[in-house]
Scaffold this active site. Structure first.
Site, mmCIF file in Angstrom:
data_model
loop_
_atom_site.group_PDB
_atom_site.id
_atom_site.type_symbol
_atom_site.label_atom_id
_atom_site.label_comp_id
_atom_site.label_asym_id
_atom_site.label_seq_id
_atom_site.Cartn_x
_atom_site.Cartn_y
_atom_site.Cartn_z
ATOM 1 N N ARG A 164 0.833 -1.221 0.000
ATOM 2 C CA ARG A 164 0.000 0.000 0.000
ATOM 3 C C ARG A 164 0.868 1.272 0.000
ATOM 4 N NH1 ARG A 164 -2.635 -3.703 -0.776
ATOM 5 N NH2 ARG A 164 -4.477 -4.446 0.326
ATOM 6 N N SER A 220 -11.173 -0.309 3.982
ATOM 7 C CA SER A 220 -10.560 -0.671 5.261
ATOM 8 C C SER A 220 -9.853 0.534 5.859
ATOM 9 C CB SER A 220 -9.549 -1.795 5.058
ATOM 10 O OG SER A 220 -10.236 -2.968 4.703
ATOM 11 N N GLU A 326 -4.894 2.928 6.959
ATOM 12 C CA GLU A 326 -4.672 2.690 5.522
ATOM 13 C C GLU A 326 -5.214 3.881 4.728
ATOM 14 O OE1 GLU A 326 -5.513 -1.256 4.065
ATOM 15 O OE2 GLU A 326 -6.156 -0.478 2.122
HETATM 16 C C1 FAD Z 1 -15.563 -0.483 -0.554
HETATM 17 C C2 FAD Z 1 -14.084 -0.248 -0.697
HETATM 18 C C3 FAD Z 1 -13.223 -1.317 -0.809
HETATM 19 C C4 FAD Z 1 -11.846 -1.116 -0.955
HETATM 20 N N1 FAD Z 1 -11.033 -2.192 -1.113
HETATM 21 C C5 FAD Z 1 -9.716 -2.017 -1.303
HETATM 22 C C6 FAD Z 1 -8.851 -3.131 -1.507
HETATM 23 O O1 FAD Z 1 -9.295 -4.279 -1.522
HETATM 24 N N2 FAD Z 1 -7.538 -2.886 -1.692
HETATM 25 C C7 FAD Z 1 -7.020 -1.618 -1.713
HETATM 26 O O2 FAD Z 1 -5.812 -1.471 -1.905
HETATM 27 N N3 FAD Z 1 -7.811 -0.544 -1.515
HETATM 28 C C8 FAD Z 1 -9.134 -0.704 -1.322
HETATM 29 N N4 FAD Z 1 -9.953 0.384 -1.132
HETATM 30 C C9 FAD Z 1 -9.374 1.734 -1.071
HETATM 31 C C10 FAD Z 1 -9.402 2.485 -2.430
HETATM 32 O O3 FAD Z 1 -10.327 1.939 -3.286
HETATM 33 C C11 FAD Z 1 -8.058 2.467 -3.110
HETATM 34 O O4 FAD Z 1 -7.079 2.966 -2.246
HETATM 35 C C12 FAD Z 1 -8.085 3.281 -4.408
HETATM 36 O O5 FAD Z 1 -6.965 2.907 -5.173
HETATM 37 C C13 FAD Z 1 -8.076 4.795 -4.199
HETATM 38 O O6 FAD Z 1 -8.275 5.436 -5.443
HETATM 39 P P1 FAD Z 1 -9.051 6.818 -5.564
HETATM 40 O O7 FAD Z 1 -9.017 7.219 -6.985
HETATM 41 O O8 FAD Z 1 -10.405 6.715 -4.963
HETATM 42 O O9 FAD Z 1 -8.132 7.746 -4.695
HETATM 43 P P2 FAD Z 1 -8.598 8.916 -3.695
HETATM 44 O O10 FAD Z 1 -9.344 8.331 -2.547
HETATM 45 O O11 FAD Z 1 -9.238 10.020 -4.436
HETATM 46 O O12 FAD Z 1 -7.178 9.401 -3.174
HETATM 47 C C14 FAD Z 1 -6.402 8.585 -2.342
HETATM 48 C C15 FAD Z 1 -4.995 9.198 -2.246
HETATM 49 O O13 FAD Z 1 -4.356 9.087 -3.515
HETATM 50 C C16 FAD Z 1 -3.991 10.367 -4.005
HETATM 51 N N5 FAD Z 1 -4.204 10.335 -5.465
HETATM 52 C C17 FAD Z 1 -5.316 9.969 -6.141
HETATM 53 N N6 FAD Z 1 -5.109 10.064 -7.466
HETATM 54 C C18 FAD Z 1 -3.854 10.501 -7.638
HETATM 55 C C19 FAD Z 1 -3.036 10.816 -8.778
HETATM 56 N N7 FAD Z 1 -3.486 10.710 -10.024
HETATM 57 N N8 FAD Z 1 -1.767 11.261 -8.561
HETATM 58 C C20 FAD Z 1 -1.275 11.389 -7.296
HETATM 59 N N9 FAD Z 1 -1.989 11.120 -6.186
HETATM 60 C C21 FAD Z 1 -3.262 10.682 -6.349
HETATM 61 C C22 FAD Z 1 -4.888 11.360 -3.269
HETATM 62 O O14 FAD Z 1 -4.274 12.631 -3.162
HETATM 63 C C23 FAD Z 1 -5.026 10.682 -1.912
HETATM 64 O O15 FAD Z 1 -3.922 10.969 -1.088
HETATM 65 C C24 FAD Z 1 -11.332 0.202 -0.976
HETATM 66 C C25 FAD Z 1 -12.212 1.291 -0.860
HETATM 67 C C26 FAD Z 1 -13.569 1.074 -0.729
HETATM 68 C C27 FAD Z 1 -14.501 2.248 -0.627
#
Ligand code: FAD
Length: 330
Positions: A164, A220, A326
């Site tokens: 992560r 999580s 996380e």
């Molecule tokens: C129901 C559910 C289940 C999940 N299951 C998992 C799982 O199984 N495994 C897992 O790893 N995660 C899981 N997650 C967490 C999440 O889905 C991941 O971390 C996902 O990759 C985040 O992407 P996002 O676009 O929503 O990022 P955001 O939530 O918008 O941002 C997260 C972070 O990344 C940064 N960021 C986003 N895009 C960029 C970019 N282009 N450049 C630089 N920084 C950036 C943001 O500034 C922030 O700090 C889950 C979430 C939910 C709601």
């Protein structure tokens, strides 16, 4: 092009929580992204990237700077049938990418079925589940260094992926500006479209059954705990626990699962601490999956923060283990 002003961030958060952004901009291309970053620099305001908003707890007071949403939507296959690669813009959702790959019989990302958020977010946090991690498919990541405004290209090794974690995440803390991921090239393999679709569907179904998706949430809250935090890796206890697939810690039995290295589940620690269903204001520790804190009824960021502190404190007192968030808290 211009920034919008005073935009509520709750709409852009999977949690439906968050105060206003002073400035807000959605960048649909690399050119727009560069413009927005330069403009923020000119005005001397901080930048926060919000993509899918599925891993972010946004404060009730919002963000007194520019919230930048990468919306770059490139999605194309390169290479022949023997070595296909896919170029993906940072703003493409993992769900869209999976649809695209399935339609073209491209295998290698089935583990990500039901993983919310964008490809840029997944790269920055090295998202993973069901034994897969995005790092294993990366050929190249293109990003822009917010401080120097230079485009940086890295191969998978240069991205310094960990559990992560990645160089993009670490650089945020190190140079105070960080990088914005613009796009990614992924290596996939030709497969059978029906088998790929089934693989993706199974993961989506597993999540529907085991995760509290009926409430707004951000996945999580805490990382699973490496077994190495309890026993030295080189010791006999560690080896025996991995071989047995379980340990007894302070009178409680825990399964040891490998994801991607031996860990015990944060959810089980929270559950065994008697915290299932505990609520604060509108936020609740999910009875279905206690590593999720759900927004059950108009929760504030403060409500969630109190539950995070409570979980950390109670788990530490009962098991002597310090849980690590996380999610990103801003
Ligand atoms: C129901 C559910 C289940 C999940 N299951 C998992 C799982 O199984 N495994 C897992 O790893 N995660 C899981 N997650 C967490 C999440 O889905 C991941 O971390 C996902 O990759 C985040 O992407 P996002 O676009 O929503 O990022 P955001 O939530 O918008 O941002 C997260 C972070 O990344 C940064 N960021 C986003 N895009 C960029 C970019 N282009 N450049 C630089 N920084 C950036 C943001 O500034 C922030 O700090 C889950 C979430 C939910 C709601």
């Amino acid at each position: 092009m211009e920034f919008k002003e005073n935009i509520s961030l709750a709409k852009y958060s999977n949690y439906k929580i968050g105060g206003p952004a002073r400035y807000f901009f959605e960048a649909k291309s690399e050119r727009e992204m560069m413009w927005a970053l330069k403009e923020a620099k000119r005005r001397n305001i901080p930048v926060l990237v919000i993509a899918g908003g599925t891993n972010l707890l946004i404060g009730d007071e919002g963000f007194e700077g520019l919230v930048l949403r990468p919306m770059i939507a490139t999605l194309r296959v390169r290479g022949g049938a023997r070595k296909p690669t896919v170029e993906v813009g940072a703003g493409v959702s993992v769900a869209e990418l999976l649809k695209f790959a399935t339609k073209r019989s491209l295998s290698g990302l089935e583990w990500a079925g039901g993983l919310p958020g964008t490809v840029g977010g997944a790269v920055r946090g090295n998202a993973g589940c069901f034994g897969g991690e995005i790092k294993d498919r990366i050929v190249q990541v293109r990003s822009v260094d917010v401080r120097t405004m230079k485009i940086v290209k890295r191969n998978a090794k240069q991205c310094g992926f960990r559990y992560r974690d990645s160089i993009f995440k670490r650089n945020e803390k190190r140079n105070g500006g960080g990088e914005v991921v613009l796009g990614v090239t992924l290596r996939l393999e030709k497969g059978d479209a029906r088998a790929i679709a089934r693989g993706v569907r199974e993961k989506i179904e597993y999540r529907r059954v085991h995760q509290p998706l009926e409430y707004p949430n951000i996945g999580s809250m805490f990382k699973n705990v490496p077994l190495a935090a309890l026993y030295p890796k080189s010791g006999q206890k560690y080896r025996m626990a991995v071989a047995a697939g379980e340990i007894s810690h302070r009178g409680t039995r825990f399964s040891v699962k490998t994801d991607p290295f031996p860990v015990i589940a944060a959810a089980k620690l929270i559950s065994e601490s008697g915290l299932r269903g505990v609520s604060m204001g509108g936020a609740m520790i999910s009875p279905k999956h206690p590593n999720f804190i759900v927004n059950a009824l108009g929760a504030s960021s403060w409500d969630v923060a109190v539950l995070i502190l409570l979980i950390k404190e109670v788990v530490h007192r009962k098991f002597g283990i310090r849980l690590e968030e996380e999610v990103q808290i801003v």
